[in-house]
Structures are given as structure tokens and as C-alpha cells.
Motif scaffolding. Sequence first.
Motif, PDB file in Angstrom:
ATOM      1  N   ARG A  71       1.039  -1.332  -0.117  1.00  0.00           N
ATOM      2  CA  ARG A  71      -0.022  -0.197   0.022  1.00  0.00           C
ATOM      3  C   ARG A  71       0.867   1.089   0.200  1.00  0.00           C
ATOM      4  N   LYS A  72       0.195   2.211  -0.453  1.00  0.00           N
ATOM      5  CA  LYS A  72       1.353   3.509  -0.479  1.00  0.00           C
ATOM      6  C   LYS A  72       0.714   3.883   1.079  1.00  0.00           C
ATOM      7  N   LEU A  73       2.039   4.376   1.797  1.00  0.00           N
ATOM      8  CA  LEU A  73       2.395   4.641   3.602  1.00  0.00           C
ATOM      9  C   LEU A  73       1.791   6.392   3.535  1.00  0.00           C
ATOM     10  N   ALA A  74       1.271   6.308   4.489  1.00  0.00           N
ATOM     11  CA  ALA A  74       0.674   7.665   5.155  1.00  0.00           C
ATOM     12  C   ALA A  74       1.965   8.428   5.578  1.00  0.00           C
ATOM     13  N   GLU A  75       2.083   9.753   5.335  1.00  0.00           N
ATOM     14  CA  GLU A  75       3.022  10.528   6.323  1.00  0.00           C
ATOM     15  C   GLU A  75       3.112  10.249   7.852  1.00  0.00           C
ATOM     16  N   GLY A  76       4.339  10.115   8.035  1.00  0.00           N
ATOM     17  CA  GLY A  76       4.575   9.253   9.471  1.00  0.00           C
ATOM     18  C   GLY A  76       4.788   7.326   9.757  1.00  0.00           C
ATOM     19  N   GLU A  77       3.949   7.246   8.322  1.00  0.00           N
ATOM     20  CA  GLU A  77       3.610   6.061   9.284  1.00  0.00           C
ATOM     21  C   GLU A  77       5.528   5.333   9.503  1.00  0.00           C
ATOM     22  N   ILE A  78       5.239   4.182   9.608  1.00  0.00           N
ATOM     23  CA  ILE A  78       6.618   3.171  10.447  1.00  0.00           C
ATOM     24  C   ILE A  78       5.863   1.883  10.054  1.00  0.00           C
ATOM     25  N   HIS A  79       7.338   1.580   8.867  1.00  0.00           N
ATOM     26  CA  HIS A  79       7.036   0.574   7.826  1.00  0.00           C
ATOM     27  C   HIS A  79       8.486  -0.595   8.473  1.00  0.00           C
ATOM     28  N   VAL A  80       7.670  -1.734   8.408  1.00  0.00           N
ATOM     29  CA  VAL A  80       8.567  -2.837   8.372  1.00  0.00           C
ATOM     30  C   VAL A  80       8.972  -4.290   7.468  1.00  0.00           C
ATOM     31  N   PHE A  81      10.628  -4.087   6.797  1.00  0.00           N
ATOM     32  CA  PHE A  81      10.177  -4.914   5.170  1.00  0.00           C
ATOM     33  C   PHE A  81      11.829  -5.249   5.641  1.00  0.00           C
ATOM     34  N   CYS A  82      11.834  -6.685   5.493  1.00  0.00           N
ATOM     35  CA  CYS A  82      12.651  -7.492   5.473  1.00  0.00           C
ATOM     36  C   CYS A  82      12.718  -8.395   3.777  1.00  0.00           C
ATOM     37  N   PHE A  83      14.034  -8.684   3.499  1.00  0.00           N
ATOM     38  CA  PHE A  83      14.651  -9.538   2.614  1.00  0.00           C
ATOM     39  C   PHE A  83      16.214 -10.332   1.807  1.00  0.00           C
ATOM     40  N   GLU A  84      16.719 -10.801   1.479  1.00  0.00           N
ATOM     41  CA  GLU A  84      17.367 -11.366   1.511  1.00  0.00           C
ATOM     42  C   GLU A  84      17.894 -12.118   0.210  1.00  0.00           C
ATOM     43  N   VAL A  85      19.595 -11.460   0.501  1.00  0.00           N
ATOM     44  CA  VAL A  85      20.412 -12.062  -1.031  1.00  0.00           C
ATOM     45  C   VAL A  85      21.036 -12.813  -0.766  1.00  0.00           C
ATOM     46  N   ARG A  86      20.661 -13.616  -1.821  1.00  0.00           N
ATOM     47  CA  ARG A  86      21.617 -15.670  -1.948  1.00  0.00           C
ATOM     48  C   ARG A  86      22.977 -15.229  -2.634  1.00  0.00           C
ATOM     49  N   ASP A  87      23.944 -15.583  -2.742  1.00  0.00           N
ATOM     50  CA  ASP A  87      25.018 -15.166  -3.822  1.00  0.00           C
ATOM     51  C   ASP A  87      25.822 -16.476  -2.861  1.00  0.00           C
ATOM     52  N   ASP A  88      25.824 -17.465  -3.872  1.00  0.00           N
ATOM     53  CA  ASP A  88      27.402 -18.205  -2.703  1.00  0.00           C
ATOM     54  C   ASP A  88      28.254 -17.870  -4.893  1.00  0.00           C
ATOM     55  N   SER A  89      28.238 -17.558  -5.155  1.00  0.00           N
ATOM     56  CA  SER A  89      29.201 -17.124  -6.369  1.00  0.00           C
ATOM     57  C   SER A  89      30.782 -16.597  -6.602  1.00  0.00           C
ATOM     58  N   GLY A  90      30.433 -15.756  -5.449  1.00  0.00           N
ATOM     59  CA  GLY A  90      32.367 -15.401  -5.562  1.00  0.00           C
ATOM     60  C   GLY A  90      32.973 -15.600  -4.706  1.00  0.00           C
ATOM     61  N   THR A  91      34.325 -15.064  -5.013  1.00  0.00           N
ATOM     62  CA  THR A  91      35.497 -15.920  -4.464  1.00  0.00           C
ATOM     63  C   THR A  91      35.594 -15.297  -2.785  1.00  0.00           C
ATOM     64  N   ALA A  92      36.927 -15.268  -2.317  1.00  0.00           N
ATOM     65  CA  ALA A  92      37.048 -14.859  -0.621  1.00  0.00           C
ATOM     66  C   ALA A  92      36.456 -13.296  -0.933  1.00  0.00           C
ATOM     67  N   SER A  93      35.696 -13.470   0.663  1.00  0.00           N
ATOM     68  CA  SER A  93      35.000 -11.899   0.679  1.00  0.00           C
ATOM     69  C   SER A  93      35.535 -10.870   1.411  1.00  0.00           C
ATOM     70  N   PRO A  94      36.209  -9.514   0.843  1.00  0.00           N
ATOM     71  CA  PRO A  94      36.557  -8.907   2.003  1.00  0.00           C
ATOM     72  C   PRO A  94      36.113  -8.464   3.096  1.00  0.00           C
ATOM     73  N   GLY A  95      35.248  -8.411   3.222  1.00  0.00           N
ATOM     74  CA  GLY A  95      33.541  -8.201   4.627  1.00  0.00           C
ATOM     75  C   GLY A  95      32.461  -6.937   3.472  1.00  0.00           C
ATOM     76  N   TYR A  96      31.553  -7.190   4.654  1.00  0.00           N
ATOM     77  CA  TYR A  96      31.052  -6.220   3.694  1.00  0.00           C
ATOM     78  C   TYR A  96      30.416  -4.747   4.452  1.00  0.00           C
ATOM     79  N   PHE A  97      29.981  -3.649   3.815  1.00  0.00           N
ATOM     80  CA  PHE A  97      30.108  -2.625   3.758  1.00  0.00           C
ATOM     81  C   PHE A  97      28.903  -2.283   3.279  1.00  0.00           C
ATOM     82  N   ARG A  98      27.973  -1.192   3.823  1.00  0.00           N
ATOM     83  CA  ARG A  98      26.448  -1.166   3.616  1.00  0.00           C
ATOM     84  C   ARG A  98      26.634   0.845   3.111  1.00  0.00           C
ATOM     85  N   MET A  99      25.845   0.750   2.287  1.00  0.00           N
ATOM     86  CA  MET A  99      26.191   2.687   1.474  1.00  0.00           C
ATOM     87  C   MET A  99      24.688   3.531   2.333  1.00  0.00           C
TER      88      MET A  99
END
Length: 331
Positions: A235-263
Motif C-alpha cells: 500500500r501507499k504509506l501515510a505521512e509519518g507511518e512506520i513500515h518494517v520490511f525484510c529481504f534476503e540476497v542469496r549469492d555463493d558465486s564469489g571468491t573469498a569476501s573482503p567483508g561487507y559495507f553498506r552505502m
Amino acid sequence: MTRDGDTPTIIDGTRRQPLETLPKELVEALRSGEFHHALRQAIAYRGLSLARLRAHLGLRGVQIGQSTLSYWQRGLRQPEVPKALPAVRALESVLQLPADALVVLIGPRTARARGHQMAASFHDIRSGDMGSIVDQLLAELGAYPTSNRYNADLEMLSVHDTITFDSAHRQVALHTRLVCRARRHGPDRYVTVYNGDPGCHIGDVDLITAEGCRVGRIRRNAEAETMATELLFDRKLAEGEIHVFCFEVRDDSGTASPGYFRMLRDQCASYLVQLKFALGALPARCTRQFRTRDDAVPVESEELPLDMGGVTSGFFSDAGPGLAGIEVEWR
């Protein structure tokens, strides 16, 4: 003109340059421009790095973070009045500007102005061609990246990322829970960008939604190992409304990871990132870091412990814009 060397000797603030002797562009910025534009012009004219500028301010008894100076000169934040007045007056002294030249360009901000402050762009935070690549993917989703409008109507109150690594040191799953508040009536989606680790096959990456959203359009760039995904609310959120949502990304195709950073393109009140490692393949070191750009020296750096379950956690309060996360060094 004063060119800065390696030693932060105090620039004589009593020898301020008269306005008419300064470069035309700087004079125009001081007379009619915005604070951040005038500050950036003055810093460039004096030839000071932000690190040297911060050192000169420190010698005047003003302690201010390099990241704050960066935000001020890029217009991502505004000095708060009256709290920041001593720092702004010290800047005038270091930069040999006329008294109050910068002070008159700042003023109190309203709550509405803070809530609608322009977010940083990918070009502000990412070096190289990545910004252009992401902009193209977002444009294909109609997200108007050049105007920084995508996700602008959602204020991020809390973000929690949990990243799982396998025994080959690869990042195999990224679970994200977000808590946002609508800044106005009408937002009904969120656009997320995923950058895979080296060796990633972006075409094989899956995104699975949980509560609060469903997958809309997806755009990928195989060369840059990047994917932009539209997450639709019910739905469209009303002004000031709090919304919680979740998702998951699955990816095992890379090499050894240098870590994780969120922009973080905008300020986030609460960001928690947790890394879960296979017990037989623990890292040698994990370091919590915050950078204003991906090619910048960290302005925050702290070594983190691992608990008995192979989990390390990094917490950031009122972070952004910039890159927040955990760097990993493997054994």
C-alpha cells in the motif's frame, strides 16, 4: 595565498585577506552562495587537505571530525547554530577570510529542512565508474538517480544486516531488516542495490522477500557485478507511518569476501551489521570501519571480537552519508 605543508603550524588569522583581493569565484560564493559552496571554494584556494584543515582547527582548540568537514563542504550537512559557531569562526581564521564571511551563510534549520535534506549520490561515495553504472540501472527502474529522488521519501530509522559466510570464506546470504518512516504521503516502494564480491555471477543472484514487501522489477549489470531491485509495499504509506520490511540476497558465486559495507546515502539513526562465520573457517581479524568514500581513509576504525558462535557485530549510531561495515582479514 597559503599553501599547506606537512607541519600544521598555525596560519595567522589576524592577517585576513580583504574580500576584494580574493578570487572572483570565492567572492561571489561568499556574497551570494550557499555555505558549503563558499567553504569548498575557500579550502581549494588555500590548498588545504581536510586532514590539515582539521589539524589547524585543533591548534585553535576546536575539535571537529574530518567526516564532518567533508559533509559541510559537500552540502550533506549544515553547521548547527549556535553550537557550531566557534568552529565556523575558526574556519574563517584558518582560511584567512573576513570576519563573519562564513557565519552569515548559515542559520537555524527547520525540522522540515532536516527531513528533506538532499541525500548523497553514488558519485559522492563511490569512486570510478560504479556511480554511472548504478545510475543507469536506477534510471531503468524510473528511480531518477540524477536528482537523488529514489528512496528520498523514506527516512531510515533502523537497518540490520546479517551476512553469512561459508567454509570457503564466501558471502552466501545477506539478510536485511529495515525500519523506515514515510516523510510524506504516498511512498509505496524501496529500491535496493546489491554489489557482489569479486567473481560474482550477478545473473545467478536471488533476492527473496519476507514481511512487508515483494519483488518488483530487477535490473542487472554483469560486468560490474551489480543488481538493482524494486521492492514493492502492499500500500501507499501515510505521512509519518512506520513500515518494517525484510529481504534476503542469496549469492555463493564469489571468491573469498573482503567483508561487507553498506552505502548510507543519508543519515541512518541506527545501523547494525553482523557477520556469521563457519566455525571451521574463522577470520584472522574483523574491523568495524566508516568511510566517507570507498577510496578514503577510514574516519572510524575499531577491531571487533568474535563470539563463541563465530559472530561479530558492528553498530553505528547516526551514521552516514558514507560506507559503514566490517572489513575481514582471513587466516
